[in-house]
Structure formats: structure tokens, C-alpha cells
Design an enzyme around this catalytic site. Sequence first.
Site, PDB file in Angstrom:
ATOM      1  N   GLU A   1       0.838  -1.204   0.000  1.00  5.01           N
ATOM      2  CA  GLU A   1       0.000   0.000   0.000  1.00  5.01           C
ATOM      3  C   GLU A   1       0.868   1.248   0.000  1.00  5.01           C
ATOM      4  OE1 GLU A   1      -2.449   1.711  -0.395  1.00  5.01           O
ATOM      5  OE2 GLU A   1      -4.274   1.035   0.607  1.00  5.01           O
ATOM      6  N   ASP A   2       0.291   2.343  -0.444  1.00  5.39           N
ATOM      7  CA  ASP A   2       1.002   3.611  -0.384  1.00  5.39           C
ATOM      8  C   ASP A   2       0.989   4.193   1.028  1.00  5.39           C
ATOM      9  OD1 ASP A   2      -1.746   4.045  -0.477  1.00  5.39           O
ATOM     10  OD2 ASP A   2      -1.697   5.483  -2.126  1.00  5.39           O
TER      11      ASP A   2
ATOM     12  N   ARG B   1       1.019  12.060  -8.684  1.00  4.86           N
ATOM     13  CA  ARG B   1       1.446  10.681  -8.411  1.00  4.86           C
ATOM     14  C   ARG B   1       2.873  10.437  -8.911  1.00  4.86           C
ATOM     15  NH1 ARG B   1      -3.031   7.553  -6.889  1.00  4.86           N
ATOM     16  NH2 ARG B   1      -5.006   8.139  -7.829  1.00  4.86           N
TER      17      ARG B   1
ATOM     18  N   ASP C   1      -3.936   5.345   6.646  1.00  2.00           N
ATOM     19  CA  ASP C   1      -4.423   6.590   7.225  1.00  2.00           C
ATOM     20  C   ASP C   1      -5.413   6.220   8.332  1.00  2.00           C
ATOM     21  OD1 ASP C   1      -4.822   9.419   7.248  1.00  2.00           O
ATOM     22  OD2 ASP C   1      -6.536   9.232   5.920  1.00  2.00           O
TER      23      ASP C   1
HETATM   24  P1  IMP Z   1      -7.630   4.827   4.933  1.00  2.40           P
HETATM   25  O1  IMP Z   1      -8.718   3.858   4.655  1.00  2.40           O
HETATM   26  O2  IMP Z   1      -8.150   6.067   5.605  1.00  2.40           O
HETATM   27  O3  IMP Z   1      -6.454   4.239   5.681  1.00  2.40           O
HETATM   28  O4  IMP Z   1      -7.199   5.390   3.543  1.00  2.40           O
HETATM   29  C1  IMP Z   1      -6.123   4.930   2.852  1.00  2.40           C
HETATM   30  C2  IMP Z   1      -6.135   5.524   1.458  1.00  2.40           C
HETATM   31  O5  IMP Z   1      -6.498   6.904   1.475  1.00  2.40           O
HETATM   32  C3  IMP Z   1      -4.759   5.460   0.882  1.00  2.40           C
HETATM   33  O6  IMP Z   1      -4.518   4.248   0.221  1.00  2.40           O
HETATM   34  C4  IMP Z   1      -4.753   6.673  -0.048  1.00  2.40           C
HETATM   35  O7  IMP Z   1      -5.278   6.317  -1.286  1.00  2.40           O
HETATM   36  C5  IMP Z   1      -5.664   7.664   0.638  1.00  2.40           C
HETATM   37  N1  IMP Z   1      -4.907   8.638   1.456  1.00  2.40           N
HETATM   38  C6  IMP Z   1      -4.837   8.714   2.805  1.00  2.40           C
HETATM   39  N2  IMP Z   1      -4.025   9.712   3.205  1.00  2.40           N
HETATM   40  C7  IMP Z   1      -3.546  10.276   2.069  1.00  2.40           C
HETATM   41  C8  IMP Z   1      -2.621  11.366   1.830  1.00  2.40           C
HETATM   42  O8  IMP Z   1      -2.062  12.025   2.723  1.00  2.40           O
HETATM   43  N3  IMP Z   1      -2.382  11.648   0.518  1.00  2.40           N
HETATM   44  C9  IMP Z   1      -2.962  10.971  -0.518  1.00  2.40           C
HETATM   45  N4  IMP Z   1      -3.824   9.942  -0.324  1.00  2.40           N
HETATM   46  C10 IMP Z   1      -4.113   9.605   0.955  1.00  2.40           C
HETATM   47 MG    MG Z   2      -4.018   3.480  -1.470  1.00  3.05          MG
END
Ligand code: IMP
Ligand code: MG
Length: 174
Positions: free
Chosen positions: A97-98, A163, A101
Site C-alpha cells: 500500500e502507499d 502521483r 491513514d
Molecule cells: P484509509 O482507509 O483512511 O487508511 O485510507 C487509505 C487511502 O487513502 C490510501 O490508500 C490513499 O489512497 C488515501 N490517502 C490517505 N491519506 C492520504 C494522503 O495524505 N495523501 C494521498 N492519499 C491519501
Molecule cells: Mg491506497
Amino acid sequence: MAERIEVLLSEEEVDKRIQEIGDQISRDYAGKQVHLVCVLKGGSFFMCELAKRITVPVSLDFMSVSSYGGDTKSSGVVKIVKDLDESLLNKHVLVVEDIVDSGRTLSYLLEMLKDRGPVDVKLCTLLDKPERRVVDVKVDYTGFEIPDEFVVGYGLDYDQKYRNLPYIGVVKFD
Ligand code: IMP
Ligand code: MG
């Protein structure tokens, strides 16, 4: 709205850390084949760089889930946009994963993948924002823990832009 990007992690820092994670994965999976599952689109740049540095046999697959719109806040809605092409049966799965969050996307995804008969499922993320966690997720490999700021580059976007930046930057609106 005009935005500007401030460098948070340089290309050199990111590349060096990916090499370290690749070395660690190669040691941990010695004698095994690792099946990398890339979460599109954000995880793709990291997965390619990481895969090149892993010395055990590697296979790859891709999936796309969405929990975000064009905004910078999680909607909490996770939907599978593109599923994997291959079965996970008897594989050592490593999800790449990138960023983690809130953890909502990953916790949903990991549970779903565990039901498909893999030997194990681990998680590798380039970035982690621990302060933002809403749902508990076990991260096995982390590139960098970062503060609660919206970042772009190395696969991460703001409204589908940035990106392709070869470094991680913070988006500033001023
Ligand atoms: P989560 O479900 O809130 O953990 O969201 C994860 C996804 O939200 C990541 O895979 C990203 O695609 C996006 N995301 C969360 N934080 C960022 C950020 O700071 N920049 C860009 N995309 C983000
Ligand atoms: Mg992602």
C-alpha cells in the site's frame, strides 16, 4: 485552488528506505515465494521499486479499492473497483500500500483476502499516519511514519495529480 508542494521525504531517502525494506522482506521470506498484491493506483510506484529489490521469487497481482473521492477526507466507504486476477490459495501474500491513514480500507481488504485461502497475509506500506488511525490494522513493514498532513508523490495523489513525483511532498494551500 492553487496549491504548492513542500518536500517531506527526498527521492534519496525514499529509495534508501525501500532498499532496506526489500532486504528485510528477502530475509523474512527466505526459501519462499512472495505474492505481492498492489493496491492501485497509489501502491503501484512503491510496489515496482520494492519488487526490484526483493531477491526471493516474486509474483504480482493488482486490485483497486476506493475509499476516497476527489477530497482529502476518507468517506469510510470501501468498494472493490478491480478484483485480483489470480487465486490466493496457498500463497504468501504481501499487500503493498502507499499509505495507511484511518485504516478503514486496509482492515476491510485484509479480512477479505484472508478468506481466500492464503498461507498468510502481511501488510507493507510506504507511509503510515498513526495519529489518524480509526480502525486497528497490523502493519508488518512500514517505510516511514509521518505526521497528520496530506501528502503526494510516489503514487499518492491530490485529485489525481502529483502521483509521478519521485519524492513525498506535503500539499500546502496558501
Ligand atoms: P484509509 O482507509 O483512511 O487508511 O485510507 C487509505 C487511502 O487513502 C490510501 O490508500 C490513499 O489512497 C488515501 N490517502 C490517505 N491519506 C492520504 C494522503 O495524505 N495523501 C494521498 N492519499 C491519501
Ligand atoms: Mg491506497
